[in-house]
Scaffold this motif. Structure first.
Motif, PDB file in Angstrom:
ATOM      1  N   ARG A 185       7.414  -5.039  17.202  1.00  0.00           N
ATOM      2  CA  ARG A 185       6.511  -5.181  16.051  1.00  0.00           C
ATOM      3  C   ARG A 185       5.216  -4.416  16.299  1.00  0.00           C
ATOM      4  NH1 ARG A 185       5.056 -10.996  15.476  1.00  0.00           N
ATOM      5  NH2 ARG A 185       7.321 -11.148  15.223  1.00  0.00           N
ATOM      6  N   ASP A 186       4.658  -4.575  17.476  1.00  0.00           N
ATOM      7  CA  ASP A 186       3.401  -3.895  17.804  1.00  0.00           C
ATOM      8  C   ASP A 186       3.560  -2.373  17.739  1.00  0.00           C
ATOM      9  OD1 ASP A 186       2.206  -6.329  18.211  1.00  0.00           O
ATOM     10  OD2 ASP A 186       2.360  -6.268  20.400  1.00  0.00           O
ATOM     11  N   LYS A 187       4.718  -1.886  18.134  1.00  0.00           N
ATOM     12  CA  LYS A 187       4.926  -0.445  18.219  1.00  0.00           C
ATOM     13  C   LYS A 187       5.321   0.184  16.883  1.00  0.00           C
ATOM     14  CE  LYS A 187       7.184   3.122  20.968  1.00  0.00           C
ATOM     15  NZ  LYS A 187       8.002   3.427  22.161  1.00  0.00           N
ATOM     16  N   TYR A 188       6.099  -0.541  16.067  1.00  0.00           N
ATOM     17  CA  TYR A 188       6.709   0.103  14.899  1.00  0.00           C
ATOM     18  C   TYR A 188       6.290  -0.437  13.532  1.00  0.00           C
ATOM     19  CZ  TYR A 188       9.926   2.075  18.371  1.00  0.00           C
ATOM     20  OH  TYR A 188      10.455   2.737  19.451  1.00  0.00           O
ATOM     21  N   GLU A 189       5.742  -1.634  13.472  1.00  0.00           N
ATOM     22  CA  GLU A 189       5.503  -2.294  12.183  1.00  0.00           C
ATOM     23  C   GLU A 189       4.624  -1.457  11.243  1.00  0.00           C
ATOM     24  OE1 GLU A 189       6.061  -5.572   9.528  1.00  0.00           O
ATOM     25  OE2 GLU A 189       6.760  -5.526  11.605  1.00  0.00           O
ATOM     26  N   GLY A 190       3.472  -0.998  11.732  1.00  0.00           N
ATOM     27  CA  GLY A 190       2.541  -0.274  10.868  1.00  0.00           C
ATOM     28  C   GLY A 190       3.145   1.002  10.309  1.00  0.00           C
ATOM     29  N   THR A 191       3.765   1.785  11.174  1.00  0.00           N
ATOM     30  CA  THR A 191       4.376   3.045  10.744  1.00  0.00           C
ATOM     31  C   THR A 191       5.540   2.790   9.791  1.00  0.00           C
ATOM     32  OG1 THR A 191       3.804   4.025  12.879  1.00  0.00           O
ATOM     33  CG2 THR A 191       5.389   5.209  11.529  1.00  0.00           C
ATOM     34  N   ALA A 192       6.304   1.741  10.071  1.00  0.00           N
ATOM     35  CA  ALA A 192       7.444   1.412   9.201  1.00  0.00           C
ATOM     36  C   ALA A 192       6.975   1.111   7.786  1.00  0.00           C
ATOM     37  CB  ALA A 192       8.213   0.224   9.769  1.00  0.00           C
ATOM     38  N   ARG A 193       5.934   0.327   7.658  1.00  0.00           N
ATOM     39  CA  ARG A 193       5.428  -0.025   6.322  1.00  0.00           C
ATOM     40  C   ARG A 193       4.869   1.211   5.596  1.00  0.00           C
ATOM     41  NH1 ARG A 193       5.292  -5.279   4.954  1.00  0.00           N
ATOM     42  NH2 ARG A 193       5.906  -6.732   6.614  1.00  0.00           N
ATOM     43  N   THR A 194       4.239   2.098   6.336  1.00  0.00           N
ATOM     44  CA  THR A 194       3.743   3.343   5.734  1.00  0.00           C
ATOM     45  C   THR A 194       4.903   4.189   5.220  1.00  0.00           C
ATOM     46  OG1 THR A 194       1.795   3.391   7.166  1.00  0.00           O
ATOM     47  CG2 THR A 194       2.458   5.471   6.156  1.00  0.00           C
ATOM     48  N   ASN A 195       5.930   4.345   6.052  1.00  0.00           N
ATOM     49  CA  ASN A 195       7.105   5.126   5.653  1.00  0.00           C
ATOM     50  C   ASN A 195       7.811   4.521   4.443  1.00  0.00           C
ATOM     51  OD1 ASN A 195       6.886   7.109   7.646  1.00  0.00           O
ATOM     52  ND2 ASN A 195       8.075   5.932   9.130  1.00  0.00           N
ATOM     53  N   ILE A 196       7.976   3.202   4.456  1.00  0.00           N
ATOM     54  CA  ILE A 196       8.660   2.531   3.355  1.00  0.00           C
ATOM     55  C   ILE A 196       7.886   2.703   2.054  1.00  0.00           C
ATOM     56  CG2 ILE A 196       9.353   0.273   2.438  1.00  0.00           C
ATOM     57  CD1 ILE A 196       9.946  -0.530   5.377  1.00  0.00           C
ATOM     58  N   ASN A 197       6.570   2.534   2.112  1.00  0.00           N
ATOM     59  CA  ASN A 197       5.748   2.709   0.911  1.00  0.00           C
ATOM     60  C   ASN A 197       5.865   4.124   0.354  1.00  0.00           C
ATOM     61  OD1 ASN A 197       4.256   0.306   0.049  1.00  0.00           O
ATOM     62  ND2 ASN A 197       3.376   0.316   2.103  1.00  0.00           N
ATOM     63  N   MET A 198       5.903   5.108   1.233  1.00  0.00           N
ATOM     64  CA  MET A 198       6.033   6.494   0.797  1.00  0.00           C
ATOM     65  C   MET A 198       7.381   6.737   0.134  1.00  0.00           C
ATOM     66  SD  MET A 198       4.228   8.575   3.952  1.00  0.00           S
ATOM     67  CE  MET A 198       4.701  10.152   3.252  1.00  0.00           C
ATOM     68  N   GLU A 199       8.444   6.147   0.709  1.00  0.00           N
ATOM     69  CA  GLU A 199       9.771   6.324   0.108  1.00  0.00           C
ATOM     70  C   GLU A 199       9.853   5.626  -1.242  1.00  0.00           C
ATOM     71  OE1 GLU A 199      14.552   5.728   0.950  1.00  0.00           O
ATOM     72  OE2 GLU A 199      13.115   5.026   2.452  1.00  0.00           O
ATOM     73  N   ILE A 200       9.247   4.451  -1.344  1.00  0.00           N
ATOM     74  CA  ILE A 200       9.236   3.729  -2.624  1.00  0.00           C
ATOM     75  C   ILE A 200       8.556   4.575  -3.704  1.00  0.00           C
ATOM     76  CG2 ILE A 200       8.177   1.784  -3.843  1.00  0.00           C
ATOM     77  CD1 ILE A 200       8.724   0.073  -1.359  1.00  0.00           C
ATOM     78  N   GLU A 201       7.445   5.199  -3.358  1.00  0.00           N
ATOM     79  CA  GLU A 201       6.738   6.057  -4.318  1.00  0.00           C
ATOM     80  C   GLU A 201       7.625   7.194  -4.799  1.00  0.00           C
ATOM     81  OE1 GLU A 201       3.065   7.403  -2.709  1.00  0.00           O
ATOM     82  OE2 GLU A 201       2.253   5.377  -2.410  1.00  0.00           O
ATOM     83  N   GLU A 202       8.350   7.799  -3.856  1.00  0.00           N
ATOM     84  CA  GLU A 202       9.224   8.913  -4.209  1.00  0.00           C
ATOM     85  C   GLU A 202      10.378   8.455  -5.110  1.00  0.00           C
ATOM     86  OE1 GLU A 202       8.878  12.171  -3.570  1.00  0.00           O
ATOM     87  OE2 GLU A 202       6.894  11.617  -2.805  1.00  0.00           O
ATOM     88  N   LEU A 203      10.961   7.305  -4.786  1.00  0.00           N
ATOM     89  CA  LEU A 203      12.078   6.801  -5.579  1.00  0.00           C
ATOM     90  C   LEU A 203      11.618   6.403  -6.976  1.00  0.00           C
ATOM     91  CD1 LEU A 203      13.912   4.645  -2.882  1.00  0.00           C
ATOM     92  CD2 LEU A 203      14.759   6.740  -3.942  1.00  0.00           C
ATOM     93  N   GLU A 204      10.431   5.830  -7.073  1.00  0.00           N
ATOM     94  CA  GLU A 204       9.922   5.408  -8.383  1.00  0.00           C
ATOM     95  C   GLU A 204       9.631   6.613  -9.274  1.00  0.00           C
ATOM     96  OE1 GLU A 204       7.958   1.038  -7.560  1.00  0.00           O
ATOM     97  OE2 GLU A 204       6.674   2.807  -7.322  1.00  0.00           O
ATOM     98  N   LYS A 205       9.286   7.743  -8.690  1.00  0.00           N
ATOM     99  CA  LYS A 205       9.060   8.961  -9.471  1.00  0.00           C
ATOM    100  C   LYS A 205      10.349   9.451 -10.124  1.00  0.00           C
ATOM    101  CE  LYS A 205       5.277  10.742  -6.597  1.00  0.00           C
ATOM    102  NZ  LYS A 205       4.895  11.815  -5.634  1.00  0.00           N
ATOM    103  N   LEU A 206      11.471   9.124  -9.480  1.00  0.00           N
ATOM    104  CA  LEU A 206      12.760   9.597  -9.976  1.00  0.00           C
ATOM    105  C   LEU A 206      13.342   8.709 -11.065  1.00  0.00           C
ATOM    106  CD1 LEU A 206      14.370  10.506  -6.528  1.00  0.00           C
ATOM    107  CD2 LEU A 206      13.311  12.060  -8.161  1.00  0.00           C
TER     108      LEU A 206
END
Length: 207
Positions: A185-206
């Motif tokens: 969690r300490d190593k990956y949580e923050g980056t994971a949430r950033t990546n997921i949010n970015m993918e959600i934005e891209e999918l919502e554009k489509l």
């Protein structure tokens, strides 16, 4: 597959003949796939080496990772087929360590196990976290992952895949912690949430 060979020889003393046969079978099973392939397994092996110095846990995670997608179909559940394949490997390799075998089968979600689930819950949680480590990877690796996983799971109905993917990602963000294990969690949580949010934005554009 050097880690697989090392564990088989060093910890389990599996014969060269059986090891060679199964290494060939595993490589054949994981070839010609976009995401659930040998490259994915190798990346998990790297995380396992960094994550724990517990030799038994490491061994269990390695075998569970190798057999988790031995049989794979993007449209059909192969969980029990993979558990049965691991059992065949155990039989042919002559592995007698029942505790280790059951530990791995619990990670693989073998429906025939009668042991108390709570006895293995920490293992199961770590194994699930291992599957999600890719979400906390670099932006470049994450984008490659999304392309590969879409090729693996997407069918003729591309819109349906994107809708299901969007729903899954939003559900992940609703969870207080994506990773159960504190170290991961300490190593990956923050980056994971950033990546997921970015993918959600891209999918919502489509949409």
């Amino acid at each position: 597959m050097e880690v697989f060979k090392s564990v088989c020889k060093r910890k389990l003393s599996i014969s060269d003949e059986v090891l060679s046969e199964w290494q060939k079978k595993i490589e054949e099973q994981y070839s010609n796939r976009h995401y659930h392939n040998l490259n994915m397994i190798e990346k998990k092996m790297e995380v396992i080496r960094e994550f724990t110095d517990d030799e038994t846990l490491s061994c269990a995670l390695i075998f569970a990772s190798i057999f988790q997608y031995y049989h794979f179909d993007g449209k059909e559940d192969k969980v029990q087929d993979n558990c049965d394949e691991f059992k065949l490997f155990v039989e042919q390799a002559g592995i007698k360590d029942t505790a280790l075998i059951n530990r791995i089968l619990r990670m693989l979600q073998d429906s025939t196990l009668t042991d108390d689930v709570e006895d293995f819950q920490d293992d199961v949680d770590i194994f699930k976290d291992l599957e999600l480590v890719i979400l906390g990877s670099s932006n470049e690796d994450y984008n490659q992952y999304t392309r590969n996983v879409e090729k693996e799971y997407s069918s003729d109905n591309d819109d349906s895949y994107k809708k299901d993917r969007l729903k899954m990602l939003k559900t992940l963000l609703m969870i207080p912690s994506i990773y159960s294990n504190q170290t991961l969690r300490d190593k990956y949580e923050g980056t994971a949430r950033t990546n997921i949010n970015m993918e959600i934005e891209e999918l919502e554009k489509l949409n």
